[in-house]
Design a protein around this motif. Structure first.
Motif, PDB file in Angstrom:
ATOM      1  N   TYR A 103     -11.155  -5.637 -10.172  1.00 14.94           N
ATOM      2  CA  TYR A 103      -9.958  -6.246 -10.384  1.00 14.94           C
ATOM      3  C   TYR A 103     -10.110  -7.675 -10.693  1.00 14.94           C
ATOM      4  O   TYR A 103      -9.219  -8.417 -11.064  1.00 14.94           O
ATOM      5  N   TYR A 132      -1.791  -2.286  -2.633  1.00 17.74           N
ATOM      6  CA  TYR A 132      -2.462  -3.582  -2.624  1.00 17.74           C
ATOM      7  C   TYR A 132      -1.658  -4.744  -3.537  1.00 17.74           C
ATOM      8  O   TYR A 132      -0.769  -4.273  -4.176  1.00 17.74           O
ATOM      9  N   ASP A 133      -2.064  -5.900  -3.285  1.00 15.81           N
ATOM     10  CA  ASP A 133      -1.471  -6.855  -3.916  1.00 15.81           C
ATOM     11  C   ASP A 133      -2.599  -7.896  -4.265  1.00 15.81           C
ATOM     12  O   ASP A 133      -3.800  -8.038  -3.406  1.00 15.81           O
ATOM     13  N   ILE A 134      -2.482  -8.664  -5.009  1.00 14.73           N
ATOM     14  CA  ILE A 134      -3.579  -9.774  -5.687  1.00 14.73           C
ATOM     15  C   ILE A 134      -2.881 -11.203  -5.179  1.00 14.73           C
ATOM     16  O   ILE A 134      -1.849 -11.809  -5.536  1.00 14.73           O
ATOM     17  N   LYS A 141      -9.768 -14.166  -7.278  1.00 13.06           N
ATOM     18  CA  LYS A 141      -8.582 -13.132  -6.927  1.00 13.06           C
ATOM     19  C   LYS A 141      -9.059 -12.657  -5.670  1.00 13.06           C
ATOM     20  O   LYS A 141     -10.277 -12.214  -5.366  1.00 13.06           O
ATOM     21  N   LEU A 143      -7.948  -9.406  -2.975  1.00 10.67           N
ATOM     22  CA  LEU A 143      -7.059  -8.024  -2.985  1.00 10.67           C
ATOM     23  C   LEU A 143      -6.705  -8.071  -1.425  1.00 10.67           C
ATOM     24  O   LEU A 143      -7.640  -7.956  -0.581  1.00 10.67           O
ATOM     25  N   THR A 146      -0.884  -4.059   1.151  1.00  9.60           N
ATOM     26  CA  THR A 146       0.658  -4.503   1.362  1.00  9.60           C
ATOM     27  C   THR A 146       1.098  -3.709   2.665  1.00  9.60           C
ATOM     28  O   THR A 146       0.455  -2.847   3.205  1.00  9.60           O
ATOM     29  N   VAL A 157      -1.988  -2.136  -8.477  1.00  9.03           N
ATOM     30  CA  VAL A 157      -2.825  -3.210  -8.992  1.00  9.03           C
ATOM     31  C   VAL A 157      -3.663  -2.507 -10.172  1.00  9.03           C
ATOM     32  O   VAL A 157      -4.188  -1.420  -9.890  1.00  9.03           O
ATOM     33  N   TYR A 181     -15.246 -10.959   1.468  1.00  7.28           N
ATOM     34  CA  TYR A 181     -14.983  -9.686   0.979  1.00  7.28           C
ATOM     35  C   TYR A 181     -15.592  -8.516   1.348  1.00  7.28           C
ATOM     36  O   TYR A 181     -16.985  -8.649   1.890  1.00  7.28           O
ATOM     37  N   CYS A 186     -10.213   3.566  -0.889  1.00 10.93           N
ATOM     38  CA  CYS A 186      -8.920   3.778  -1.368  1.00 10.93           C
ATOM     39  C   CYS A 186      -8.803   5.030  -2.556  1.00 10.93           C
ATOM     40  O   CYS A 186     -10.078   5.412  -2.784  1.00 10.93           O
ATOM     41  N   VAL A 202     -13.131  -0.088  -3.000  1.00 12.50           N
ATOM     42  CA  VAL A 202     -12.934  -1.564  -3.413  1.00 12.50           C
ATOM     43  C   VAL A 202     -13.294  -2.581  -2.744  1.00 12.50           C
ATOM     44  O   VAL A 202     -13.570  -2.359  -1.450  1.00 12.50           O
ATOM     45  N   ALA A 204     -12.129  -5.579  -1.102  1.00 10.57           N
ATOM     46  CA  ALA A 204     -10.939  -6.316  -0.323  1.00 10.57           C
ATOM     47  C   ALA A 204     -11.196  -7.565   0.109  1.00 10.57           C
ATOM     48  O   ALA A 204     -12.395  -7.713   0.854  1.00 10.57           O
TER      49      ALA A 204
END
Length: 231
Positions: A103, A132-134, A141, A143, A146, A157, A181, A186, A202, A204
């Motif tokens: 992302y 999820y949110d950015i 960025k 991740l 939420t 996303v 990270y 996911c 992913v 995150a």
């Protein structure tokens, strides 16, 4: 998804072999329990000496990652990831190729063939994940999960999916992402109308969430800097 719904899974391997070693690294009062994980094929027999998994806290996982970095351990020999308590430790995480959702800067093919040194650009597929949110961590960025889970139709996303073909590729990607990270399970939605679903991973954000800003705050700051430079 709240932090209480998340567990950190350590896959025991060649270098991190026993719960007692985890206890020593993290100065725990007792070793964590071994839980089943999909490191064996279904047809393999467990003779009592096979690898297993341990569920540990966020703090213990951070200490293990620091220990691994200080002792030059690789993802091939020690692998810490985060998953929902509702999820199983998936065999898909250990058998390549593994679907990964990107992302941020890793969704730029030029980064792969430039700084990361891959011979060919990755063959990305349009994809999305839910729940999820950015946010922004500096210029990068980040991740974060939420409160709404994937099953509850949480925030979407959009990004790209790529099949990571080997642990050597994953090691390069993880080194670029740094210890801020970590890998997280996911569901990746892709295909026509994002109607196809595949279990994947992913990167995150693992760092201090207090350091994060919203995308809107970041954009306002960037516009202000640009106006100062132009003025």
């Amino acid at each position: 998804m709240s932090d209480s719904d998340i567990i950190n899974i350590v896959v025991l391997g060649d270098d991190l072999t026993t719960p007692e070693q985890i206890q020593q690294i993290a100065s725990l009062p007792s070793p964590p329990s071994i839980i089943p994980c999909s490191t064996l094929d279904e047809d393999d027999e467990d003779d009592g000496t096979s690898m297993g998994c341990c569920a540990v806290s966020v703090e213990t996982a951070a200490l293990i990652k620091a220990w691994a970095k200080a002792n030059d351990k690789t993802i091939k020999n020690i692998f810490v990831f985060v998953q929902s308590k509702k999820a199983d430790t998936s065999q898909a995480l250990r058998d390549y190729p593994v679907p990964y959702f990107f992302y941020g800067r890793l969704s730029d093919p030029a980064l792969w063939t430039g700084r990361l040194g891959f011979d060919e650009a990755p063959k990305f597929v349009d994809a999305a994940i839910k729940g999820y949110d950015i946010k922004m961590w500096g210029d990068y960025k980040a991740l974060i999960p939420t409160e709404e889970s994937d099953e509850e139709g949480g925030h979407v996303v959009q990004g790209l999916m790529y099949m990571v073909e080997s642990e050597e590729v994953l090691e390069k990607l993880a080194a670029y992402e740094t210890n801020n990270y970590g890998v997280r399970l996911c569901n990746i939605y892709h295909g026509d109308g994002y109607r196809e679903i595949v279990e994947g991973c992913v990167f995150a954000f693992y760092g201090d969430r207090a350091s994060l800003r919203t995308v809107e705050e970041y954009e306002v700051e960037q516009r202000a800097f640009q106006e100062l430079e132009e003025g």
